[in-house]
Design a protein around this motif. Structure first.
Motif, PDB file in Angstrom:
ATOM      1  N   VAL A  90       0.761  -1.211  -0.038  1.00 25.80           N
ATOM      2  CA  VAL A  90       0.152   0.059   0.012  1.00 25.80           C
ATOM      3  C   VAL A  90       0.803   1.290   0.127  1.00 25.80           C
ATOM      4  O   VAL A  90       0.545   2.115  -0.829  1.00 25.80           O
ATOM      5  CB  VAL A  90      -0.787   0.040   1.311  1.00 25.80           C
ATOM      6  CG1 VAL A  90      -1.945   1.168   1.223  1.00 25.80           C
ATOM      7  CG2 VAL A  90      -1.847  -1.161   1.330  1.00 25.80           C
ATOM      8  N   ASN A  91       1.666   1.319   1.012  1.00 25.07           N
ATOM      9  CA  ASN A  91       2.615   2.593   1.410  1.00 25.07           C
ATOM     10  C   ASN A  91       1.636   3.814   1.324  1.00 25.07           C
ATOM     11  O   ASN A  91       2.019   4.927   0.545  1.00 25.07           O
ATOM     12  CB  ASN A  91       3.694   2.620  -0.018  1.00 25.07           C
ATOM     13  CG  ASN A  91       4.688   1.674   0.002  1.00 25.07           C
ATOM     14  OD1 ASN A  91       5.087   1.214   1.187  1.00 25.07           O
ATOM     15  ND2 ASN A  91       5.245   0.967  -0.931  1.00 25.07           N
ATOM     16  N   ALA A  92       0.978   3.877   2.182  1.00 22.52           N
ATOM     17  CA  ALA A  92      -0.162   5.051   2.244  1.00 22.52           C
ATOM     18  C   ALA A  92       0.065   5.609   3.661  1.00 22.52           C
ATOM     19  O   ALA A  92       0.382   5.031   4.573  1.00 22.52           O
ATOM     20  CB  ALA A  92      -1.437   4.494   2.026  1.00 22.52           C
ATOM     21  N   CYS A 125      -0.769   7.055   7.044  1.00 17.07           N
ATOM     22  CA  CYS A 125      -2.104   6.867   7.883  1.00 17.07           C
ATOM     23  C   CYS A 125      -1.635   7.365   9.216  1.00 17.07           C
ATOM     24  O   CYS A 125      -0.704   7.855   9.687  1.00 17.07           O
ATOM     25  CB  CYS A 125      -2.263   5.463   7.941  1.00 17.07           C
ATOM     26  SG  CYS A 125      -0.718   4.403   8.890  1.00 17.07           S
ATOM     27  N   CYS A 137       1.227   3.155   6.246  1.00 19.16           N
ATOM     28  CA  CYS A 137       0.947   1.689   5.967  1.00 19.16           C
ATOM     29  C   CYS A 137       1.738   1.015   4.723  1.00 19.16           C
ATOM     30  O   CYS A 137       1.459   1.356   3.542  1.00 19.16           O
ATOM     31  CB  CYS A 137      -0.673   1.577   5.888  1.00 19.16           C
ATOM     32  SG  CYS A 137      -1.354  -0.032   5.582  1.00 19.16           S
ATOM     33  N   ASP A 141       1.871  -2.482   4.120  1.00 13.89           N
ATOM     34  CA  ASP A 141       0.973  -3.313   3.512  1.00 13.89           C
ATOM     35  C   ASP A 141      -0.399  -3.946   4.195  1.00 13.89           C
ATOM     36  O   ASP A 141      -0.581  -3.391   5.242  1.00 13.89           O
ATOM     37  CB  ASP A 141       1.839  -4.877   3.089  1.00 13.89           C
ATOM     38  CG  ASP A 141       1.948  -5.615   4.415  1.00 13.89           C
ATOM     39  OD1 ASP A 141       1.438  -5.977   5.318  1.00 13.89           O
ATOM     40  OD2 ASP A 141       3.282  -5.640   4.571  1.00 13.89           O
ATOM     41  N   LEU A 142      -1.358  -4.239   3.665  1.00 11.28           N
ATOM     42  CA  LEU A 142      -2.647  -4.675   4.193  1.00 11.28           C
ATOM     43  C   LEU A 142      -3.269  -5.728   3.630  1.00 11.28           C
ATOM     44  O   LEU A 142      -3.030  -6.151   2.443  1.00 11.28           O
ATOM     45  CB  LEU A 142      -3.665  -3.225   3.616  1.00 11.28           C
ATOM     46  CG  LEU A 142      -4.984  -3.334   4.112  1.00 11.28           C
ATOM     47  CD1 LEU A 142      -5.120  -3.061   5.366  1.00 11.28           C
ATOM     48  CD2 LEU A 142      -5.672  -2.317   3.240  1.00 11.28           C
ATOM     49  N   MET A 155      -2.242  -5.680   8.907  1.00 10.52           N
ATOM     50  CA  MET A 155      -1.595  -4.690   8.330  1.00 10.52           C
ATOM     51  C   MET A 155       0.007  -4.429   9.033  1.00 10.52           C
ATOM     52  O   MET A 155      -0.015  -4.849  10.381  1.00 10.52           O
ATOM     53  CB  MET A 155      -2.192  -3.276   8.243  1.00 10.52           C
ATOM     54  CG  MET A 155      -2.187  -2.787   9.520  1.00 10.52           C
ATOM     55  SD  MET A 155      -3.307  -1.068   9.454  1.00 10.52           S
ATOM     56  CE  MET A 155      -5.058  -1.571   9.054  1.00 10.52           C
ATOM     57  N   SER A 159      -8.546   8.483   1.983  1.00 11.90           N
ATOM     58  CA  SER A 159      -8.601   8.145   0.640  1.00 11.90           C
ATOM     59  C   SER A 159      -8.381   9.388  -0.063  1.00 11.90           C
ATOM     60  O   SER A 159      -8.496  10.666   0.407  1.00 11.90           O
ATOM     61  CB  SER A 159     -10.009   7.841   0.292  1.00 11.90           C
ATOM     62  OG  SER A 159     -10.021   7.592  -1.022  1.00 11.90           O
TER      63      SER A 159
END
Length: 99
Positions: free
Chosen positions: A15-17, A19, A36, A38-39, A44, A64
């Motif tokens: 994911v590399n988001a 959070c 984050c 990975d999920l 996670m 998002s």
């Protein structure tokens, strides 16, 4: 997704988001900006600047970038937290509930 040689029940998505991780505490909740990495359906991995104690209950929010896709909010429990580099930690979080 991460390779098929992984023995997990669910595939993990990279994911590399950005959070927000909130450690739920009776005193004052602690908030950490994190990434984050990975999920999966039941867990996670997040990268933080500080370690979180194993067993702590947390809330994780991944915002998002699109109005058509809702943000993800999950409650979970820290299963492990280990140093990744000299100034970062990777914490494995089991997802208990999705909101």
């Amino acid at each position: 997704m991460i390779g098929r040689d992984d023995q997990r029940s669910y595939y993990r998505m990279l994911v590399n988001a950005d959070c927000l991780v909130v450690v739920n505490s009776i005193e004052t909740p602690q908030e950490y900006n994190a990434i984050c990495r990975d999920l999966s359906a039941n867990g996670m991995a997040v990268e933080l600047d500080e370690s979180i104690d194993v067993g702590k209950e947390v809330s994780v929010r991944i915002s998002s970038a699109s109005e058509q896709i809702p943000s993800l909010t999950a409650k979970g429990k820290v299963l492990r937290c280990a140093p990744e580099t000299s100034n970062s930690f990777i914490c494995g979080i089991e997802i208990i509930d999705m909101a």
